[in-house]
Design a protein around this motif. Structure first.
Motif, PDB file in Angstrom:
ATOM      1  N   THR A  71       0.845  -1.189   0.000  1.00 61.20           N
ATOM      2  CA  THR A  71       0.000   0.000   0.000  1.00 61.20           C
ATOM      3  C   THR A  71       0.883   1.242   0.000  1.00 61.20           C
ATOM      4  O   THR A  71       1.791   1.357   0.825  1.00 61.20           O
ATOM      5  CB  THR A  71      -0.926   0.023   1.234  1.00 61.20           C
ATOM      6  OG1 THR A  71      -1.707  -1.174   1.254  1.00 61.20           O
ATOM      7  CG2 THR A  71      -1.856   1.221   1.186  1.00 61.20           C
ATOM      8  N   HIS A 113      -3.739   9.933  -2.828  1.00 59.44           N
ATOM      9  CA  HIS A 113      -4.641   8.790  -2.955  1.00 59.44           C
ATOM     10  C   HIS A 113      -3.926   7.528  -2.482  1.00 59.44           C
ATOM     11  O   HIS A 113      -2.712   7.388  -2.631  1.00 59.44           O
ATOM     12  CB  HIS A 113      -5.110   8.614  -4.403  1.00 59.44           C
ATOM     13  CG  HIS A 113      -5.951   9.743  -4.907  1.00 59.44           C
ATOM     14  ND1 HIS A 113      -5.415  10.962  -5.259  1.00 59.44           N
ATOM     15  CD2 HIS A 113      -7.285   9.837  -5.125  1.00 59.44           C
ATOM     16  CE1 HIS A 113      -6.382  11.760  -5.676  1.00 59.44           C
ATOM     17  NE2 HIS A 113      -7.526  11.107  -5.598  1.00 59.44           N
ATOM     18  N   LEU A 120     -11.043  -4.395   1.099  1.00 57.83           N
ATOM     19  CA  LEU A 120     -11.679  -3.093   1.237  1.00 57.83           C
ATOM     20  C   LEU A 120     -12.552  -3.018   2.493  1.00 57.83           C
ATOM     21  O   LEU A 120     -12.726  -1.941   3.072  1.00 57.83           O
ATOM     22  CB  LEU A 120     -12.511  -2.799  -0.013  1.00 57.83           C
ATOM     23  CG  LEU A 120     -13.040  -1.379  -0.194  1.00 57.83           C
ATOM     24  CD1 LEU A 120     -11.892  -0.373  -0.267  1.00 57.83           C
ATOM     25  CD2 LEU A 120     -13.900  -1.296  -1.456  1.00 57.83           C
ATOM     26  N   ASP A 128     -10.001   2.943   3.256  1.00 59.01           N
ATOM     27  CA  ASP A 128      -9.296   4.124   2.747  1.00 59.01           C
ATOM     28  C   ASP A 128      -8.624   3.881   1.399  1.00 59.01           C
ATOM     29  O   ASP A 128      -8.154   4.833   0.763  1.00 59.01           O
ATOM     30  CB  ASP A 128      -8.244   4.570   3.762  1.00 59.01           C
ATOM     31  CG  ASP A 128      -7.241   3.472   4.087  1.00 59.01           C
ATOM     32  OD1 ASP A 128      -7.640   2.290   4.121  1.00 59.01           O
ATOM     33  OD2 ASP A 128      -6.055   3.792   4.300  1.00 59.01           O
ATOM     34  N   VAL A 129      -8.558   2.640   0.933  1.00 62.17           N
ATOM     35  CA  VAL A 129      -7.911   2.361  -0.351  1.00 62.17           C
ATOM     36  C   VAL A 129      -8.770   2.908  -1.490  1.00 62.17           C
ATOM     37  O   VAL A 129      -9.958   2.632  -1.577  1.00 62.17           O
ATOM     38  CB  VAL A 129      -7.669   0.849  -0.543  1.00 62.17           C
ATOM     39  CG1 VAL A 129      -7.079   0.578  -1.925  1.00 62.17           C
ATOM     40  CG2 VAL A 129      -6.743   0.318   0.544  1.00 62.17           C
ATOM     41  N   ASN A 130      -8.128   3.683  -2.371  1.00 58.97           N
ATOM     42  CA  ASN A 130      -8.830   4.271  -3.514  1.00 58.97           C
ATOM     43  C   ASN A 130      -8.653   3.462  -4.799  1.00 58.97           C
ATOM     44  O   ASN A 130      -9.571   3.409  -5.626  1.00 58.97           O
ATOM     45  CB  ASN A 130      -8.333   5.699  -3.764  1.00 58.97           C
ATOM     46  CG  ASN A 130      -8.471   6.597  -2.557  1.00 58.97           C
ATOM     47  OD1 ASN A 130      -7.484   7.087  -2.020  1.00 58.97           O
ATOM     48  ND2 ASN A 130      -9.707   6.805  -2.098  1.00 58.97           N
ATOM     49  N   TYR A 131      -7.480   2.865  -4.958  1.00 60.59           N
ATOM     50  CA  TYR A 131      -7.203   2.125  -6.193  1.00 60.59           C
ATOM     51  C   TYR A 131      -6.502   0.805  -5.869  1.00 60.59           C
ATOM     52  O   TYR A 131      -5.513   0.780  -5.129  1.00 60.59           O
ATOM     53  CB  TYR A 131      -6.306   2.936  -7.139  1.00 60.59           C
ATOM     54  CG  TYR A 131      -6.955   4.186  -7.675  1.00 60.59           C
ATOM     55  CD1 TYR A 131      -7.804   4.123  -8.785  1.00 60.59           C
ATOM     56  CD2 TYR A 131      -6.713   5.421  -7.084  1.00 60.59           C
ATOM     57  CE1 TYR A 131      -8.402   5.275  -9.285  1.00 60.59           C
ATOM     58  CE2 TYR A 131      -7.300   6.569  -7.576  1.00 60.59           C
ATOM     59  CZ  TYR A 131      -8.147   6.486  -8.672  1.00 60.59           C
ATOM     60  OH  TYR A 131      -8.745   7.627  -9.159  1.00 60.59           O
ATOM     61  N   SER A 147     -16.611   0.544  -4.985  1.00 61.96           N
ATOM     62  CA  SER A 147     -17.454   1.355  -4.123  1.00 61.96           C
ATOM     63  C   SER A 147     -17.434   2.780  -4.677  1.00 61.96           C
ATOM     64  O   SER A 147     -16.836   3.040  -5.725  1.00 61.96           O
ATOM     65  CB  SER A 147     -16.936   1.339  -2.672  1.00 61.96           C
ATOM     66  OG  SER A 147     -15.747   2.093  -2.560  1.00 61.96           O
ATOM     67  N   THR A 197     -15.767   5.182  -3.668  1.00 62.25           N
ATOM     68  CA  THR A 197     -14.424   5.763  -3.595  1.00 62.25           C
ATOM     69  C   THR A 197     -13.309   4.793  -3.966  1.00 62.25           C
ATOM     70  O   THR A 197     -12.137   5.160  -3.892  1.00 62.25           O
ATOM     71  CB  THR A 197     -14.152   6.299  -2.174  1.00 62.25           C
ATOM     72  OG1 THR A 197     -14.271   5.223  -1.234  1.00 62.25           O
ATOM     73  CG2 THR A 197     -15.137   7.412  -1.819  1.00 62.25           C
ATOM     74  N   ALA A 198     -13.640   3.562  -4.322  1.00 63.58           N
ATOM     75  CA  ALA A 198     -12.613   2.550  -4.599  1.00 63.58           C
ATOM     76  C   ALA A 198     -12.797   1.958  -5.989  1.00 63.58           C
ATOM     77  O   ALA A 198     -13.907   1.618  -6.392  1.00 63.58           O
ATOM     78  CB  ALA A 198     -12.641   1.445  -3.549  1.00 63.58           C
ATOM     79  N   ARG A 199     -11.692   1.804  -6.676  1.00 58.79           N
ATOM     80  CA  ARG A 199     -11.703   1.320  -8.060  1.00 58.79           C
ATOM     81  C   ARG A 199     -10.600   0.278  -8.226  1.00 58.79           C
ATOM     82  O   ARG A 199      -9.528   0.403  -7.637  1.00 58.79           O
ATOM     83  CB  ARG A 199     -11.466   2.514  -8.985  1.00 58.79           C
ATOM     84  CG  ARG A 199     -11.575   2.274 -10.460  1.00 58.79           C
ATOM     85  CD  ARG A 199     -11.503   3.626 -11.140  1.00 58.79           C
ATOM     86  NE  ARG A 199     -11.230   3.563 -12.563  1.00 58.79           N
ATOM     87  CZ  ARG A 199     -10.959   4.625 -13.325  1.00 58.79           C
ATOM     88  NH1 ARG A 199     -10.942   5.833 -12.777  1.00 58.79           N
ATOM     89  NH2 ARG A 199     -10.711   4.490 -14.617  1.00 58.79           N
TER      90      ARG A 199
END
Length: 255
Positions: free
Chosen positions: A109, A115, A195, A200-203, A218, A220-222
């Protein structure tokens, strides 16, 4: 902000790829096209079909690719290499000779432009069958690596390349299975479960599967799977605001 690029799975040197020199040149031309634009390049594993570093010997070939990596780092572009299942036996050659930063963790991470990214090659993540788990454990075994090092490089590298070729050609048409759907795809399942405890993980960005996938997990997550540089020539580009998954067409793509 200068963009950050992500690519994976070129499998350079594969005996199952007929136009190996053309393939390498295409990859080098892509890297050349971004050398003055990129802040960093993340190579998410299996850029080589087989790589094993002996104490004083590395596999022959890949001169143009290795030279381009060195040029990028000389220009101040960060180059990060996450080892995959075909090149997990890297030691310090790329670091010393090309200025590449090596990442050996199964997943890592990091923060990029504010991000949160989880980056990994992807092998060993999610539910995997017992056979693959055994082979992976064997390849990561220090004892097995010491035994393999006892082979003369002439035989060791040849054996490794033949194994990699057999591994690819035993699949139908030499290709990875098609996308199984987000409820069955191991990397999708892994990302969703991760997740839940790390919102807090975005990508999530992975290689390994040789499929091109861009999936919202989600609001905010991709999640992205990067395809490959064998037939798809795909890459992801992040400029701090926009994430783009695209294919490189020489003379046409604005990388």
């Amino acid at each position: 902000m200068k963009p950050i690029y992500f690519i994976s799975d070129a499998h350079l040197g594969s005996l199952a790829i007929q136009s190996r020199r053309t393939q390498e040149r295409r990859l080098v031309n892509f890297l050349d096209s971004i050398k003055h634009k990129a802040a960093a390049v993340y190579l998410l594993g299996d850029m080589f079909d087989f790589w094993y570093e002996y104490r004083t010997v590395v596999p022959r070939g890949y001169t143009r690719f290795l030279g381009k990596l060195a040029e990028l780092t000389d220009l101040g572009v960060e180059v990060h290499y996450f080892t995959g299942n075909h090149d997990l036996w890297m030691k310090d050659y790329l670091q010393r000779e090309c200025g590449v930063e090596l990442h050996r963790e199964k997943a890592e991470t990091i923060e990029l432009y504010g991000h949160t990214f989880l980056l990994a090659h992807g092998d060993g993540l999610g539910k995997i069958d017992a056979g693959f788990r055994f082979i992976r454990a064997m390849f990561h075994s220090n004892l097995c690596q010491r035994l393999f090092s006892a082979l003369h490089p002439r035989w060791g590298v040849s054996l490794g390349r033949q194994w990699a070729k057999h591994s690819r050609l035993k699949r139908e048409d030499g290709k990875e299975p098609p996308y199984q759907g987000e409820d069955k795809e191991p990397l999708c399942i892994y990302a969703k479960e991760y997740l839940q405890t790390h919102p807090d993980v975005n990508y999530f960005i992975f290689g390994h599967r040789h499929i091109e996938l861009d999936l919202m997990l989600s609001r905010t997550a991709r999640m992205l799977i990067l395809g490959d540089w064998i037939s798809q020539f795909t890459f992801a580009r992040f400029d701090g605001e926009t994430m783009l998954l695209d294919s490189y067409l020489e003379g046409e793509t604005e990388a």
